[in-house]
Design a protein around this motif. Structure first.
Motif, short mmCIF file in Angstrom:
data_model
loop_
_atom_site.label_atom_id
_atom_site.label_comp_id
_atom_site.label_asym_id
_atom_site.label_seq_id
_atom_site.Cartn_x
_atom_site.Cartn_y
_atom_site.Cartn_z
N ALA A 145 0.92 -1.19 0.07
CA ALA A 145 -0.03 0.09 0.01
C ALA A 145 0.80 1.30 -0.09
O ALA A 145 0.67 2.33 -0.66
CB ALA A 145 -0.84 0.09 1.25
N ASP A 146 2.15 1.23 0.67
CA ASP A 146 2.67 2.30 0.97
C ASP A 146 4.02 2.33 1.22
O ASP A 146 4.60 3.10 1.98
CB ASP A 146 2.04 3.49 1.76
CG ASP A 146 2.45 4.78 1.94
OD1 ASP A 146 3.04 5.16 0.83
OD2 ASP A 146 2.63 5.41 2.86
N GLU A 147 4.56 1.01 1.03
CA GLU A 147 5.94 0.48 1.42
C GLU A 147 6.99 0.93 0.53
O GLU A 147 7.07 0.65 -0.93
CB GLU A 147 5.97 -0.65 1.83
CG GLU A 147 7.33 -1.36 2.24
CD GLU A 147 7.58 -2.60 2.51
OE1 GLU A 147 8.68 -3.12 2.83
OE2 GLU A 147 6.48 -3.23 2.57
N CYS A 148 7.82 1.88 0.75
CA CYS A 148 9.24 1.98 -0.30
C CYS A 148 10.22 2.52 0.59
O CYS A 148 10.18 3.08 1.56
CB CYS A 148 8.67 3.51 -0.99
SG CYS A 148 9.75 3.99 -2.25
N ARG A 149 11.40 1.57 0.52
CA ARG A 149 12.44 1.45 1.16
C ARG A 149 13.82 1.46 0.34
O ARG A 149 13.84 1.18 -0.92
CB ARG A 149 12.76 0.20 1.89
CG ARG A 149 11.56 0.05 2.94
CD ARG A 149 11.43 -1.11 3.73
NE ARG A 149 10.31 -1.14 4.52
CZ ARG A 149 10.08 -0.67 5.74
NH1 ARG A 149 10.94 0.21 6.11
NH2 ARG A 149 9.02 -0.69 6.35
N SER A 150 15.00 2.09 1.13
CA SER A 150 16.27 1.98 0.41
C SER A 150 17.29 1.37 1.50
O SER A 150 16.98 1.38 2.66
CB SER A 150 16.58 3.43 0.04
OG SER A 150 17.00 4.25 1.19
N SER A 151 18.33 0.86 0.81
CA SER A 151 19.38 0.21 1.80
C SER A 151 20.46 1.41 1.70
O SER A 151 20.66 2.21 0.97
CB SER A 151 19.72 -1.12 1.24
OG SER A 151 20.40 -0.84 -0.11
N PRO A 152 21.52 0.89 2.74
CA PRO A 152 22.74 1.85 2.44
C PRO A 152 23.36 1.42 1.33
O PRO A 152 22.89 0.16 0.58
CB PRO A 152 23.69 1.28 3.84
CG PRO A 152 22.59 0.77 4.67
CD PRO A 152 21.31 0.19 3.84
N TYR A 153 24.41 2.08 0.86
CA TYR A 153 25.34 1.55 -0.33
C TYR A 153 26.03 0.35 -0.02
O TYR A 153 26.69 0.35 1.31
CB TYR A 153 26.25 2.51 -0.85
CG TYR A 153 25.45 3.56 -1.69
CD1 TYR A 153 25.30 3.63 -3.02
CD2 TYR A 153 25.10 4.94 -0.88
CE1 TYR A 153 24.68 4.68 -3.59
CE2 TYR A 153 24.38 5.93 -1.72
CZ TYR A 153 24.06 5.81 -3.06
OH TYR A 153 23.41 6.72 -3.48
N VAL A 154 26.07 -0.78 -0.87
CA VAL A 154 27.06 -1.74 -0.25
C VAL A 154 27.95 -2.22 -1.53
O VAL A 154 27.78 -1.80 -2.60
CB VAL A 154 26.06 -3.06 -0.09
CG1 VAL A 154 25.17 -2.85 1.02
CG2 VAL A 154 25.33 -3.41 -1.37
N ALA A 155 29.03 -2.79 -1.23
CA ALA A 155 29.96 -2.99 -2.04
C ALA A 155 30.28 -4.59 -2.28
O ALA A 155 31.23 -5.08 -2.62
CB ALA A 155 31.39 -2.22 -1.72
N ASP A 156 29.19 -5.29 -1.79
CA ASP A 156 29.59 -6.71 -1.83
C ASP A 156 28.31 -7.36 -2.24
O ASP A 156 27.36 -7.33 -1.86
CB ASP A 156 29.83 -7.11 -0.06
CG ASP A 156 29.70 -8.71 -0.16
OD1 ASP A 156 29.59 -9.35 -1.02
OD2 ASP A 156 29.99 -9.18 1.15
N THR A 157 28.51 -8.19 -3.24
CA THR A 157 27.28 -8.72 -3.91
C THR A 157 26.63 -9.90 -3.08
O THR A 157 25.59 -9.85 -3.24
CB THR A 157 27.99 -9.72 -5.21
OG1 THR A 157 26.69 -10.51 -5.78
CG2 THR A 157 28.85 -10.83 -4.81
N ARG A 158 27.35 -10.48 -2.30
CA ARG A 158 26.61 -11.43 -1.13
C ARG A 158 25.75 -10.28 -0.31
O ARG A 158 24.41 -10.77 0.17
CB ARG A 158 27.48 -11.99 -0.50
CG ARG A 158 28.45 -13.24 -1.12
CD ARG A 158 29.59 -13.67 -0.16
NE ARG A 158 30.42 -12.88 0.11
CZ ARG A 158 31.49 -12.94 0.80
NH1 ARG A 158 31.85 -13.88 1.20
NH2 ARG A 158 32.48 -12.14 0.88
N ALA A 159 26.16 -9.24 0.03
CA ALA A 159 25.47 -8.48 1.07
C ALA A 159 24.07 -7.94 0.31
O ALA A 159 23.08 -8.01 0.57
CB ALA A 159 26.08 -7.16 1.29
N LEU A 160 24.20 -7.58 -1.10
CA LEU A 160 23.06 -7.21 -1.76
C LEU A 160 22.09 -8.42 -2.12
O LEU A 160 20.92 -8.19 -1.91
CB LEU A 160 23.42 -6.59 -3.06
CG LEU A 160 22.39 -6.06 -3.95
CD1 LEU A 160 21.62 -4.80 -3.30
CD2 LEU A 160 22.90 -5.51 -5.38
N GLY A 161 22.72 -9.33 -2.37
CA GLY A 161 22.04 -10.57 -2.66
C GLY A 161 20.93 -11.10 -1.19
O GLY A 161 19.79 -11.39 -1.42
#
Length: 235
Positions: free
Chosen positions: A85-101
Motif C-alpha cells: 500500500a505505501d512501502e518504499c525503502r532503500s538500503s545503504p550503499y553496499v560493495a559486496d554482491t553477497r550483501a546485496l543478494g
C-alpha cells in the motif's frame, strides 16, 4: 524519502516479519564512510505482485554488476524498492554482491500501486547527498500521473543523474513514459524480458561499467551490452 536512513515510511499491509528482516539486514551493512571510492549505482525495482519472476531473475544477475567493475575502482550499490500500500525503502550503499543478494532475498513481491515518483525524488536526494550519477529502474507498470513523473525525471537530469529504465512487458503507454523519463536524464530505455537472461546480464553489466567508470569506460568496453546501451543513450 529520507536520504540518511535505510528504511522509509512503510505501508500497513506489509508483514512485520518481512520488514524487520530487511531492516536487520540493511542496518548490519552500515553506511559508507565519507571519502570511500568506487562508483555509486541505485538499483530501484518495482516489487509489486506481478514482478516476482523477474525479481528472482534480478537477484540472480546482480552479482555480475560487481564483477565487471572490479578493475574500474569498484561499485557501491543501493537497493531501492516499493510494494504494498505505501512501502518504499532503500538500503545503504553496499560493495559486496553477497550483501546485496541477502537484502534482495529478504523481499517478497506484494500487490500494490506503483510509487515511481517517490523513487525518483529519493534519487534526487541521493544525488545531492552522495553524488549519485547513475540509477537503474526496473518495472512493468505506471499508475501515476505521467507529467508529474516526467517533471521528477527532468529534475534528475538537472542533477546529472542518468536513469536507465528497464521495462518488463509491452504496454505502449508505460513505454512512452518510461522512454521519456530516460531521455530527460540522458539515460536509456531497454526492454526487460525474463526470457532473455543473457541480454539482461550484458545490459546490467554495461550500466555498472558506466556507474563505476563513466562514459569513457563504457566507450572502451568490448561488452556487447555496452554497445547496445551507448546506442540507446543516443536516441
Amino acid at each position: 524519502m529520507a536520504s540518511d536512513k535505510p528504511d522509509l515510511p512503510a505501508g500497513v499491509s506489509s508483514p512485520a516479519s518481512s520488514i524487520d528482516s530487511f531492516l536487520d539486514a540493511a542496518r548490519s551493512l552500515g553506511p559508507l564512510r565519507a571519502g570511500e571510492g568506487g562508483g555509486r549505482l541505485a538499483f530501484a525495482l518495482d516489487a509489486t505482485a506481478s514482478r516476482q519472476p523477474t525479481w528472482d531473475l534480478a537477484c540472480a544477475l546482480q552479482a555480475e554488476m560487481f564483477d565487471v567493475t572490479a578493475g574500474l575502482g569498484g561499485l557501491k550499490v543501493q537497493l531501492v524498492y516499493y510494494r504494498g500500500a505505501d512501502e518504499c525503502r532503500s538500503s545503504p550503499y553496499v560493495a559486496d554482491t553477497r550483501a546485496l543478494g541477502r537484502l534482495m532475498g529478504q523481499i517478497a513481491c506484494q500487490g500494490g500501486r506503483t510509487q515511481i515518483g517517490r523513487v525518483l525524488r529519493h534519487l534526487q536526494g541521493e544525488a545531492e547527498r552522495s553524488g549519485l550519477k547513475a540509477a537503474v529502474f526496473v518495472g512493468d507498470a505506471m499508475e501515476e500521473d505521467a507529467e508529474a513523473l516526467l517533471l521528477d525525471a527532468g529534475r534528475l537530469g538537472v542533477h546529472g543523474v542518468r536513469l536507465f529504465v528497464f521495462q518488463e512487458g509491452n504496454d505502449p503507454h508505460v513505454e512512452r513514459t518510461f522512454r521519456e523519463m530516460a531521455r530527460l536524464t540522458g539515460g536509456a530505455w531497454c526492454r526487460f524480458d525474463a526470457g532473455a537472461a543473457n541480454e539482461l546480464r550484458t545490459l546490467l553489466r554495461a550500466v555498472a561499467t558506466y556507474a563505476a567508470g563513466g562514459q569513457s569506460a563504457l566507450l572502451t568496453s568490448r561488452d556487447a551490452g555496452a554497445k547496445r546501451l551507448i546506442a540507446a543513450m543516443g536516441r
